[in-house]
Motif scaffolding. Structure first.
Motif, PDB file in Angstrom:
ATOM      1  N   TRP A  10      67.099  20.771  70.739  1.00  0.00           N
ATOM      2  CA  TRP A  10      67.883  19.556  70.809  1.00  0.00           C
ATOM      3  C   TRP A  10      69.148  19.781  70.981  1.00  0.00           C
ATOM      4  CZ3 TRP A  10      65.633  14.797  71.094  1.00  0.00           C
ATOM      5  CH2 TRP A  10      64.403  14.612  71.263  1.00  0.00           C
ATOM      6  N   LEU A  68      71.855  18.589  73.218  1.00  0.00           N
ATOM      7  CA  LEU A  68      72.937  17.744  72.855  1.00  0.00           C
ATOM      8  C   LEU A  68      74.272  18.445  73.272  1.00  0.00           C
ATOM      9  CD1 LEU A  68      73.455  15.426  71.070  1.00  0.00           C
ATOM     10  CD2 LEU A  68      73.817  17.071  69.006  1.00  0.00           C
ATOM     11  N   LEU A  99      77.159  16.559  75.605  1.00  0.00           N
ATOM     12  CA  LEU A  99      78.371  16.287  74.845  1.00  0.00           C
ATOM     13  C   LEU A  99      79.681  16.943  75.827  1.00  0.00           C
ATOM     14  CD1 LEU A  99      78.170  16.945  71.015  1.00  0.00           C
ATOM     15  CD2 LEU A  99      78.321  14.817  72.422  1.00  0.00           C
ATOM     16  N   MET A 139      60.219  12.181  68.232  1.00  0.00           N
ATOM     17  CA  MET A 139      61.203  11.878  69.142  1.00  0.00           C
ATOM     18  C   MET A 139      62.232  11.141  68.822  1.00  0.00           C
ATOM     19  SD  MET A 139      60.690  13.929  71.657  1.00  0.00           S
ATOM     20  CE  MET A 139      59.699  15.323  71.171  1.00  0.00           C
ATOM     21  N   SER A 186      64.142  12.669  66.111  1.00  0.00           N
ATOM     22  CA  SER A 186      65.165  13.791  66.832  1.00  0.00           C
ATOM     23  C   SER A 186      66.327  12.964  67.287  1.00  0.00           C
ATOM     24  CB  SER A 186      64.548  14.595  67.413  1.00  0.00           C
ATOM     25  OG  SER A 186      63.183  15.220  66.964  1.00  0.00           O
ATOM     26  N   ILE A 187      66.134  12.154  67.818  1.00  0.00           N
ATOM     27  CA  ILE A 187      67.164  11.270  68.710  1.00  0.00           C
ATOM     28  C   ILE A 187      68.272  10.739  67.666  1.00  0.00           C
ATOM     29  CG2 ILE A 187      67.881   9.384  70.201  1.00  0.00           C
ATOM     30  CD1 ILE A 187      65.072  10.051  71.503  1.00  0.00           C
ATOM     31  N   SER A 190      70.078  13.586  66.354  1.00  0.00           N
ATOM     32  CA  SER A 190      70.859  14.126  67.392  1.00  0.00           C
ATOM     33  C   SER A 190      72.162  13.130  67.659  1.00  0.00           C
ATOM     34  CB  SER A 190      70.449  14.327  68.789  1.00  0.00           C
ATOM     35  OG  SER A 190      69.378  15.100  68.641  1.00  0.00           O
ATOM     36  N   GLY A 192      74.564  13.803  64.636  1.00  0.00           N
ATOM     37  CA  GLY A 192      75.221  15.051  64.683  1.00  0.00           C
ATOM     38  C   GLY A 192      76.177  14.965  65.884  1.00  0.00           C
ATOM     39  N   GLY A 193      75.981  14.614  66.980  1.00  0.00           N
ATOM     40  CA  GLY A 193      76.682  14.469  68.285  1.00  0.00           C
ATOM     41  C   GLY A 193      77.926  13.468  68.144  1.00  0.00           C
TER      42      GLY A 193
END
Lengths: 272, 274
Positions: free
Chosen positions: A129, A133, A137, B21, B24-25, B28, B31-32
């Motif tokens: 993941w 990502l 990004l 899923m 996790s998204i 993410s 975090g993103g």
């Protein structure tokens, strides 16, 4: 003493490989040696052969960079070497962070942290993941996303060109691996490791298991940083085909029954 | 008893997969967001001087792989790679002229060393006998600007340290002579930077005698303003030629111009409207 060398032969070789490559980079900057210039992101071998980190290139493509041919050739050479032959060997034979996380792991063992700590669940798939990502990004921000935060780059670049606050980042990785999650960085988070795991699925250099010799002592599983790859131990002979295997050779060293060895993957005779 | 009556909820594999899923998204996304916030901040560092031949900052950050081969190629150790904590995009090359300027090597060793083309030879090349040759005078690393208030030449003291330090002597920095009205018998010799020629090497900044340099190199985009296209120097033939082919009888139609001036000036239509 000879037993020591036999029991740690691959570990010693790996440390020699990791440190000598770092030293060559360092010497290129400090003393002007022209053997290996640059750093692990991109370098020049013997003043002619370009080498480059294929994952960094992938991020740069995602960010929309137009790149010169030198670095593309370099990336292709490195990618071909690992994807066709060495598998995920970068992680255990080249990457300097491996020394940091291995020492955290060693301390874990001495301090018996395993038995005491509260388990934090972190899936082995998190890194994939993070890999995804990274590319997203890079695309959004127009800059190679992992390269801007990578403790790996901070460490090898730092050793060659000056550490700065990179020391803090590397210390964080050490503490995370020591106190928080076993093999936390290399086995769970690092997207570079995830990249090489994916590219290593078909590579030739493999650990081979000879099942009849196995006494099920499970020393190999105890020492392996990616236990899931040793799923055939004691069950059937064959290659460890998982991309996550870093070819570190620790399992071969600890095996006292000659049930494990390096070998070339058998593509022709599937039963062999 | 009631437990037996409850409908048994079956969690299907599909539901498990979709939930996993989604989880996790979600992680993410969080975090993103933090990560991209850092990236956006980290790359917005306008006060940084790049090696010669560097692409525009935005493209440069994309293309630089942070390998440091330009740094190793520099014979004067002018270039550094930004370390974590330097508040510059990490791992990218830069130089600080006051510490060590670019000495403008004629073979520009840093540029061919770049494997990615983030330092582009074309940007520092000129045509000589039909062949492309490296030409450091084409470099645009930045632009020197003078703080007239702290430059002693503007006080009337003769200095010309920057003028003499400039590798393009009397081209990139010229001395302008002016009468010093305060003393009535001396001249000001004040430095003027010619922006077309200045390469931004920073030798002047290094040479400046003041405690903090009164002449210093800024990234060109920061140092310069931008006149819009519609200002034309009527006295400059080249600039004036931009008017060639432009028709002068452009008529603007607005609500007022529908009538001739005398018509709408004479009529009181609309004047007393609210």
């Amino acid at each position: 003493m000879s037993n020591f060398f036999k029991n740690y032969r691959f570990l010693l070789l790996r440390r020699v490989s990791q440190l000598s490559i770092l030293f060559l980079y360092f010497a290129a900057n400090a003393y002007g040696w022209k053997i290996l210039q640059g750093n692990l992101s991109a370098s020049l071998l013997f003043k002619t052969i370009p080498l480059a980190d294929p994952f960094a290139l992938l991020q740069m493509f995602s960010a929309g960079a137009l790149l010169a041919s030198d670095v593309l050739i370099g990336g292709a050479i490195i990618f071909a070497f690992y994807a066709l032959f060495a598998g995920r060997a970068f992680c255990s034979w080249i990457c300097p962070i491996n020394i940091i996380t291995d020492s955290a792991n060693y301390l874990r063992k001495i301090l018996y942290l395993e038995g005491v700590e509260r388990k934090i669940w972190l899936g082995k798939s998190v890194r994939f993941w993070v890999l995804g990502l990274t590319l997203i990004l890079s695309f959004i921000t127009g800059i190679a996303a992992f390269e801007m935060v990578s403790p790996i780059s901070m460490l090898h670049r730092g050793i060659v060109f000056g550490m700065g606050m990179g020391v803090a980042a590397v210390t964080c990785i050490f503490l995370f691996d020591l106190f928080a999650v076993k093999n936390g960085w290399c086995g769970h988070i690092c997207p570079l490791g995830a990249f090489y795991s994916l590219s290593a699925k078909q590579s030739l250099l493999r650990v081979k298991h000879n099942q009849p010799n196995c006494t099920l002592c499970m020393q190999c599983k105890a020492v392996c940083p990616e236990k899931q790859v040793l799923d055939i131990i004691g069950k059937k002979s064959g290659d460890i085909v998982w991309g996550e295997c870093t070819n570190c050779g620790r399992c071969i060293e600890v095996c006292q029954d000659n049930a494990l060895a390096f070998g070339v993957r058998n593509y022709i005779n599937k039963n062999g | 008893m009631s437990n037996l009556n409850k409908k048994k909820i079956v969690i299907s594999d599909r539901r498990k997969f979709i939930s996993l899923m989604a989880q996790s998204i979600g992680l993410s996304a969080l975090g993103g967001m933090i990560w991209s916030g850092y990236l956006q901040e980290a790359k917005a560092s306008p006060l940084i001087l790049r090696p010669p031949g560097a692409l525009q900052e935005f493209d440069f950050l994309r293309a630089c792989i942070k390998c440091g081969q330009c740094v190793e190629a520099c014979p004067y150790d002018t270039l550094h790679l930004a370390k974590p904590g330097d508040n510059k995009p990490m791992g990218t090359p830069y130089f600080i002229p006051r510490q060590k300027p670019c000495y403008m090597c004629t073979d520009i060793p840093c540029v061919p060393a770049c494997p990615t083309g983030a330092l582009e030879a074309d940007k520092v090349s000129s045509l000589k006998d039909g062949q492309k040759v490296l030409d450091i005078e084409k470099a645009k690393m930045g632009l020197a600007v003078v703080d007239e208030e702290s430059c002693v030449a503007y006080w009337g003291i003769q200095c010309d340290a920057c003028y003499r330090a400039c590798p393009l002597l009397d081209e990139a920095i010229t001395l302008e002579y002016k009468r010093n009205a305060r003393t009535g018998k001396h001249a000001y010799l004040v430095p003027k930077v010619v922006s077309d020629i200045c390469t931004g090497c920073g030798m002047c900044e290094r040479a400046c005698i003041t405690k903090k340099a009164a002449i210093f190199v800024l990234p060109t985009a920061l140092a310069k303003g931008d006149i819009a296209d519609h200002y034309i120097k009527g006295w400059d033939k080249n600039d004036e030629s931009r008017l060639d082919g432009v028709s002068s009888d452009v008529t603007t139609k607005t609500k007022r111009s529908e009538l001739a001036p005398q018509d709408y000036l004479n009529s009181d239509k609309g004047i007393f409207d609210e």
